[in-house]
Design a protein around this motif. Sequence first.
Motif, PDB file in Angstrom:
ATOM      1  N   ILE A 106       0.735  -1.309  -0.153  1.00  0.00           N
ATOM      2  CA  ILE A 106       0.120  -0.113   0.079  1.00  0.00           C
ATOM      3  C   ILE A 106       0.934   1.337   0.132  1.00  0.00           C
ATOM      4  O   ILE A 106       1.705   1.365   1.005  1.00  0.00           O
ATOM      5  N   ARG A 107       0.807   1.999  -1.053  1.00  0.00           N
ATOM      6  CA  ARG A 107       1.553   3.423  -1.048  1.00  0.00           C
ATOM      7  C   ARG A 107       0.876   4.410  -0.194  1.00  0.00           C
ATOM      8  O   ARG A 107      -0.585   4.764  -0.547  1.00  0.00           O
ATOM      9  N   VAL A 108       1.495   5.015   0.621  1.00  0.00           N
ATOM     10  CA  VAL A 108       0.804   6.012   1.605  1.00  0.00           C
ATOM     11  C   VAL A 108       1.418   7.603   1.141  1.00  0.00           C
ATOM     12  O   VAL A 108       2.670   7.376   1.343  1.00  0.00           O
ATOM     13  N   ASP A 109       0.632   8.585   0.987  1.00  0.00           N
ATOM     14  CA  ASP A 109       0.930   9.695   0.548  1.00  0.00           C
ATOM     15  C   ASP A 109       1.008  10.739   1.739  1.00  0.00           C
ATOM     16  O   ASP A 109       0.288  10.289   2.804  1.00  0.00           O
ATOM     17  N   ASP A 136       2.325   5.786  12.790  1.00  0.00           N
ATOM     18  CA  ASP A 136       2.038   4.456  13.162  1.00  0.00           C
ATOM     19  C   ASP A 136       0.744   4.162  13.413  1.00  0.00           C
ATOM     20  O   ASP A 136       0.402   2.870  13.091  1.00  0.00           O
ATOM     21  N   ARG A 137      -0.054   4.832  13.840  1.00  0.00           N
ATOM     22  CA  ARG A 137      -1.669   4.365  13.968  1.00  0.00           C
ATOM     23  C   ARG A 137      -2.038   3.923  12.706  1.00  0.00           C
ATOM     24  O   ARG A 137      -3.210   3.143  12.598  1.00  0.00           O
ATOM     25  N   VAL A 138      -1.547   4.519  11.557  1.00  0.00           N
ATOM     26  CA  VAL A 138      -2.108   4.381  10.382  1.00  0.00           C
ATOM     27  C   VAL A 138      -1.118   3.128   9.608  1.00  0.00           C
ATOM     28  O   VAL A 138      -1.710   2.144   8.960  1.00  0.00           O
ATOM     29  N   LEU A 139       0.183   3.036   9.738  1.00  0.00           N
ATOM     30  CA  LEU A 139       0.941   2.126   9.155  1.00  0.00           C
ATOM     31  C   LEU A 139       1.196   0.673   9.856  1.00  0.00           C
ATOM     32  O   LEU A 139       1.135  -0.300   9.140  1.00  0.00           O
ATOM     33  N   LEU A 140       1.058   0.803  11.016  1.00  0.00           N
ATOM     34  CA  LEU A 140       1.187  -0.621  11.873  1.00  0.00           C
ATOM     35  C   LEU A 140       0.262  -1.584  11.740  1.00  0.00           C
ATOM     36  O   LEU A 140       0.431  -2.926  11.555  1.00  0.00           O
ATOM     37  N   PRO A 141      -1.205  -1.155  11.681  1.00  0.00           N
ATOM     38  CA  PRO A 141      -2.211  -2.107  11.463  1.00  0.00           C
ATOM     39  C   PRO A 141      -1.992  -2.683   9.872  1.00  0.00           C
ATOM     40  O   PRO A 141      -2.389  -3.772   9.791  1.00  0.00           O
ATOM     41  N   GLU A 144       0.541  -5.234  10.383  1.00  0.00           N
ATOM     42  CA  GLU A 144       0.016  -6.651  11.200  1.00  0.00           C
ATOM     43  C   GLU A 144      -0.967  -7.179  10.548  1.00  0.00           C
ATOM     44  O   GLU A 144      -1.174  -8.631  10.839  1.00  0.00           O
ATOM     45  N   ASN A 145      -1.515  -6.793   9.546  1.00  0.00           N
ATOM     46  CA  ASN A 145      -2.645  -7.772   8.654  1.00  0.00           C
ATOM     47  C   ASN A 145      -1.980  -7.995   7.238  1.00  0.00           C
ATOM     48  O   ASN A 145      -2.633  -8.568   6.422  1.00  0.00           O
ATOM     49  N   GLY A 146      -0.631  -7.994   7.268  1.00  0.00           N
ATOM     50  CA  GLY A 146       0.148  -8.710   5.846  1.00  0.00           C
ATOM     51  C   GLY A 146       0.350  -7.691   4.927  1.00  0.00           C
ATOM     52  O   GLY A 146       0.475  -8.162   3.790  1.00  0.00           O
ATOM     53  N   LEU A 147       0.147  -6.386   4.926  1.00  0.00           N
ATOM     54  CA  LEU A 147       0.244  -5.680   4.026  1.00  0.00           C
ATOM     55  C   LEU A 147       1.634  -4.467   4.318  1.00  0.00           C
ATOM     56  O   LEU A 147       1.971  -4.307   5.308  1.00  0.00           O
ATOM     57  N   GLN A 148       2.291  -4.468   3.055  1.00  0.00           N
ATOM     58  CA  GLN A 148       3.523  -3.693   3.213  1.00  0.00           C
ATOM     59  C   GLN A 148       3.397  -2.292   2.920  1.00  0.00           C
ATOM     60  O   GLN A 148       2.922  -2.044   1.861  1.00  0.00           O
ATOM     61  N   PRO A 149       3.872  -1.381   3.539  1.00  0.00           N
ATOM     62  CA  PRO A 149       3.708   0.082   3.356  1.00  0.00           C
ATOM     63  C   PRO A 149       4.734   0.354   2.325  1.00  0.00           C
ATOM     64  O   PRO A 149       5.900  -0.077   2.230  1.00  0.00           O
ATOM     65  N   PHE A 150       4.388   1.277   1.324  1.00  0.00           N
ATOM     66  CA  PHE A 150       5.331   1.931   0.445  1.00  0.00           C
ATOM     67  C   PHE A 150       4.980   3.243   0.441  1.00  0.00           C
ATOM     68  O   PHE A 150       4.128   3.752   0.557  1.00  0.00           O
TER      69      PHE A 150
END
Length: 835
Positions: A106-109, A136-141, A144-150
Amino acid sequence: MCRGRLVASSIAAAVAVAMLSACTAEKPIVYPPQPAFAASSELPGASPVTAAGTNATLSADLAADGSTLNVANLLNASQGGYGATRNLNWFSGQSAQMSSMGLTEIRVDHVFDDAYFHVVNLDATGAIAYDFTALDRVLLPLIENGLQPFISLSYMPSALGADTYGPPKSLDAWGAAVSALVTHYSDLGHSGWGYEVWNEPDTFHWNGTNAQYNELYAASAAAVKAADPTALIGGGSTSSLDSFGNIPAKLGLAAQFIAYLGANPSVPADFFSVHGYWAPDWPEIPQARQLLDAAGRTGLPIYVTEWSELPSMEQGAGNGADTNASNGGASFVAKRMFLAIDSGATKIFHFTPIEGYSPQLAYNGDLGLITVDGHRKSAGNVFELYSRLGQTRVAAEITGAGTDTNEVSGLVTKDSATSKVSTLLYNHTASDVTMAVDLAGLPFEDSNFRVTERVVSSTQGNGFADGSDFIVPSYPSQSENAPIVSDTVHRSAQSYAQDVRVPAHGVVTVEIAASSQAAGKLAITAQPAQTNLAATALGGVPTASTSLEQPEFGWGIARLTDGQRHEIEFGAHPIRGYSSQPQAAAVANEWAQIDLGSEQPVDTVVLWPRDSQVQQGSGFPDDFTIEGSSNGIDWNVLTTKTGYTAGVNIVGAQQFEFKATELRYLKVAATLLTDGAGEQAAQFALQLAEITAYRNGLVDGGFESGNLKAWKVTGDVTVQSASVRGGLHAVALSGDDASVSMRVEGLLPNTTYTFGGYVRPETADDVAVISVSGFGSKTQTATMKLSQWAPTWVTFTTGAAKTSAVIEFSKPAGAGSAWGDDFVLTQGTTAPEAE
């Protein structure tokens, strides 16, 4: 002989006893009264047949070696800067929904600019300080659910520059901020992420020069690599390769950036990125490849970090990604993903996973795969269907109308580990297509095989068909998820041929896997759903002791039941929720109640607190009761809470369970309020974003108690709050031979029930199983091996003298973990009495 039907309701208990007495000489069994369970969902209706259809053929030999297909490179999405993103619960709350569609990255802007996560700040001395709490409140969940931030390294915080879309005052300070961010997540064990420098610097999002962008990139790349050498860094990130339609000064920024990379070979670059709108295929990929090769960056991976048909986000309900046939809808997405496989792109990121431009609307022609209230859209189902493909693509010959232009096409894959064969077909035309599928070389000469067909059409896998202008109160709604429409076990063979109808603008998958079951058709049942009985869409009418009616600011009594569960303070149409009139003191009596419209069996009430960054948990009552009534006059206390907030802001939905009760009215009555009525001065009020009510049929099926008292436990089992599908908790089974089970009493005999929920194995080796036994017939089981959150359920019918069953979630194999959440028991039709 005796004939009859048992009616599934509590008022029928006496009738049931009388009927059984008449049909047997034995002493009748007295069944305990039991309010009806939540109704099982019905299967969505078949899509209508178009008047004119065409024919096509697909043939493949599965004995061929094939080529590697890394489908994960297609299963990525890019979340932009919707105002709703400022709510730290809204986006992360859909982590499990994103996982269930098969998304992997998931790409996060907007990670740096002040409006969102407040990462970079000035302390009291004027020195730069970093705070990753909100991010952290947005990225860490996600993690934990198997999605990697970009991460898109954008935009400029005021602590580093005067212009949100401009260059920093100091490149060194910017580099230090980038390094701090990368180091923070690397120290948490999250290294190797992808980092992209800025977003669309060829548009209004960048007010510096091209040269200043190149300098920003170099400083960012150095900082990322110094903090995490395994991280990937790249840039460009332009709205298109030639910046068509943008301001003249920015024409050719992408080409100039590539030239900069060529002239500076020591500057790190792990990928080049660009966005892909407007075109029906991927023209920017070969063009970028030619420019990169000419610049000496041969072989540099190309990422398309945003793609859809159009970048417009409010085209009107029924457009965008709303339906299968809309521009940007299911068949368009299926075609673009198919073409991306051979485009030369290394990764593509669909814009966007969750829509949010107009959060007050159920549908508005936005681009998201998930609606703002959490329902999966038609295009989202295409991602799940792609996620089920195997790792090896087998060459397929496809002929017929539309196949020469790729308007109609498909692919065949196989999985060497499981021998599963998957065929995906799409039809991006307005007429049905009959696809003659002919597969040879199947590895099932020694075993039966199961053929399962799923479909997305105008009515199937298409939540827009359930409600386009209101929030549907059932999750999932009847037509939301792509259903199985055919499920048959065939005798052993090495070939399979079948005519498959691919509906207009539809997508179909045919999965073939070894089976130990006897040949024949298998029963198809609908996924159980949680239905909010208090919803406006079902006739719920809220009233209150007092109400702050300020719709222009998002306040109003109607907000209690409208389906909007998150507070969104920003934008033209803010959403806050319900508030009583402000009180000067905390000790006060305020209540809010809902008329369900008729008596309903209820066993669970959820209070949704305010959850904005500014007012997290404000106004949630400290002392209160939840009460029920059949007439609105005589009330029974269902739950009593004292000192509930304990002086701490409430975070997340608060669930309260009680013995199943038939009631028409629900009331939350507060006697001790908390601060939060006003945004400026301290005032006290009863405030909630939403009240929802359910008949879940199980005790603690969502593990929201935080313990396992309601369950029988075997092996290594914990309740945790890291990987969850809904609410605040889920159960985790670790190692092999771990399980939780429960005996459910008070069922009706000869009655059909469905038990199900959501499970997520950590890896393909961590098998997750749900089952039902002890109901008077053979144990029913369902197995999940996909390492993503997925709905899993079994349907069973109680015997003539059976009023209980044992439900179980187990992990019989694998060294890792499996998670389970939101289990429910729903009630279907009553089986006819045996002759």
